[in-house]
Scaffold this active site. Structure first.
Site, PDB file in Angstrom:
ATOM      1  N   SER A  27      22.065   6.678   5.729  1.00  0.00           N
ATOM      2  CA  SER A  27      21.147   5.907   4.900  1.00  0.00           C
ATOM      3  C   SER A  27      21.710   5.760   3.476  1.00  0.00           C
ATOM      4  O   SER A  27      22.809   5.237   3.318  1.00  0.00           O
ATOM      5  CB  SER A  27      19.764   6.574   4.926  1.00  0.00           C
ATOM      6  OG  SER A  27      18.778   5.727   4.396  1.00  0.00           O
ATOM      7  N   ASP A  40      17.736  -0.502  13.987  1.00  0.00           N
ATOM      8  CA  ASP A  40      17.330  -0.249  12.597  1.00  0.00           C
ATOM      9  C   ASP A  40      16.701  -1.522  12.036  1.00  0.00           C
ATOM     10  O   ASP A  40      17.286  -2.604  12.107  1.00  0.00           O
ATOM     11  CB  ASP A  40      18.554   0.153  11.769  1.00  0.00           C
ATOM     12  CG  ASP A  40      18.197   0.777  10.429  1.00  0.00           C
ATOM     13  OD1 ASP A  40      17.222   0.334   9.799  1.00  0.00           O
ATOM     14  OD2 ASP A  40      18.921   1.698  10.005  1.00  0.00           O
ATOM     15  N   HIS A  57      16.073   3.404  12.288  1.00  0.00           N
ATOM     16  CA  HIS A  57      16.827   3.993  11.172  1.00  0.00           C
ATOM     17  C   HIS A  57      17.079   5.480  11.417  1.00  0.00           C
ATOM     18  O   HIS A  57      18.102   6.020  11.013  1.00  0.00           O
ATOM     19  CB  HIS A  57      16.034   3.791   9.880  1.00  0.00           C
ATOM     20  CG  HIS A  57      16.794   4.098   8.632  1.00  0.00           C
ATOM     21  ND1 HIS A  57      17.965   3.437   8.277  1.00  0.00           N
ATOM     22  CD2 HIS A  57      16.574   4.998   7.632  1.00  0.00           C
ATOM     23  CE1 HIS A  57      18.411   3.904   7.128  1.00  0.00           C
ATOM     24  NE2 HIS A  57      17.594   4.857   6.717  1.00  0.00           N
TER      25      HIS A  57
END
Length: 339
Positions: free
Chosen positions: A128, A282, A311
């Site tokens: 991330s 995602d 995600h």
């Protein structure tokens, strides 16, 4: 305290604002070898500390401390490194200055070179916002970084990603009646709404449709949202969250002065061997965005994590996704570089 502090002193941020007595919190695993060529940098993601990175570190894992010296620097704003909650006035809470991904990586570079004397980094890896930092390392220090492996992270905040983060920010702004003078009145209770906003983005439609939250011990969707999303966000300070959201919303590896916002040039300048692993489902750091980025990086492999965990395919929770990431990292670390 299970981490160390690297004192940065008074630093001038990319914005031109001086942040006094800044510091990085970090933790190391393993030992630096005599050649100082076994270092791995593993930055933290939004809202995480070094603890959340530890699922990928251990004997037999990709980041094996018997073989590598792993440095996990904490993101500015996360509550351990310089943050709204630990900076004295006049830069405390809502008055904390705007910090960029570029700033974070500049300070990590100082840690790596000044504290440890490292001149070559075997790998920069991250999930991330940690993934964005991996891209930034590759663009800012192309001759130093031998490999990068961002997973579920993009090289810049694309417009839709910006809007997702903006929705999270808006729930806090609404609690303050959109009056910036009232931001210092925010409390952790105001974070409940932020968790609910994020709940629809962190995991995929299929995850919810197939009710995979039941495998995590939650009997209903309402229990899952309260038990995971509300709980995890209410543990965060709203001022730290606003600071990290700003960092995330304005992330762009080409905001490096060397590239003057020429994004394609920044990607093309990355010399590292790159393994780019988006989550296939995602919703806001999309595989499509990563595919565009990978095509412009000379030595990149695009390798999506085929998962309905969205995600959070990169979060270290689902064993099949974890194995995919570990296997790819092990393979990447066996590849020789020209460095």
């Amino acid at each position: 305290m299970d981490y160390e502090i690297f004192e940065l002193g008074d630093v001038t941020l990319q914005s031109g604002v001086m942040l006094p007595s800044a510091f990085l919190a970090y933790k190391t695993y393993g030992r630096l070898n005599e050649k100082k060529d076994n270092a791995i940098v593993y930055p933290t993601a939004f809202g995480d500390t070094h603890v959340q990175n530890e699922w990928l570190i251990g004997n037999g894992m990709a980041l094996d401390p018997r073989e590598y010296f792993i440095i996990v620097p904490n993101l500015l704003g996360n509550g351990l490194s310089s943050s709204p909650t630990n900076t004295p006035p006049p830069f405390d809470r809502a008055n904390f200055p705007q910090v960029t991904i570029y700033d974070n990586v500049q300070f990590q570079y100082r840690l790596v070179t000044e504290k440890f004397g490292i001149q070559k980094i075997a790998l920069v890896v991250g999930w991330s916002m940690g993934g964005i930092q991996a891209f930034q390392w590759g663009a800012s220090y192309p001759d130093m970084v031998e490999r990068i492996a961002p997973f579920a992270g993009v090289a810049k905040t694309w417009p839709q990603t910006f809007l997702v983060l903006d929705g999270m920010k808006a729930s806090l702004m609404a609690a303050a009646r959109f009056d910036s003078r009232k931001l210092n009145q925010l409390t952790s209770a105001d974070m409940r709404a932020v968790g609910r906003v994020y709940a629809g983005w962190g995991l995929s439609q299929a995850f919810y449709r197939e009710e995979l939250y039941r495998d995590l011990g939650y009997s209903s969707l309402a229990d899952f949202v309260a038990g995971v999303w509300e709980n995890s966000f209410m543990k965060m300070d709203p001022h730290n969250v606003l600071a990290m959201l700003w960092t995330g919303q304005h992330a762009d590896i080409s905001a490096d002065p060397a590239y003057n916002r020429d994004f394609d040039k920044a990607l093309g300048s990355i010399k590292a061997l790159a393994c780019i692993m988006p989550g296939s489902t995602d919703l806001f750091c999309t595989a499509d965005d990563n595919e565009y980025e990978a095509k412009l990086i000379p030595n990149a492999v695009f390798n999506p994590i085929k998962s309905i965990w969205g995600h959070f395919a990169g979060r270290g929770i689902n064993s099949a996704d974890n194995k995919f990431i570990v296997d790819n990292l092990k393979r990447l670390l066996t590849l020789s570089t020209n460095g």
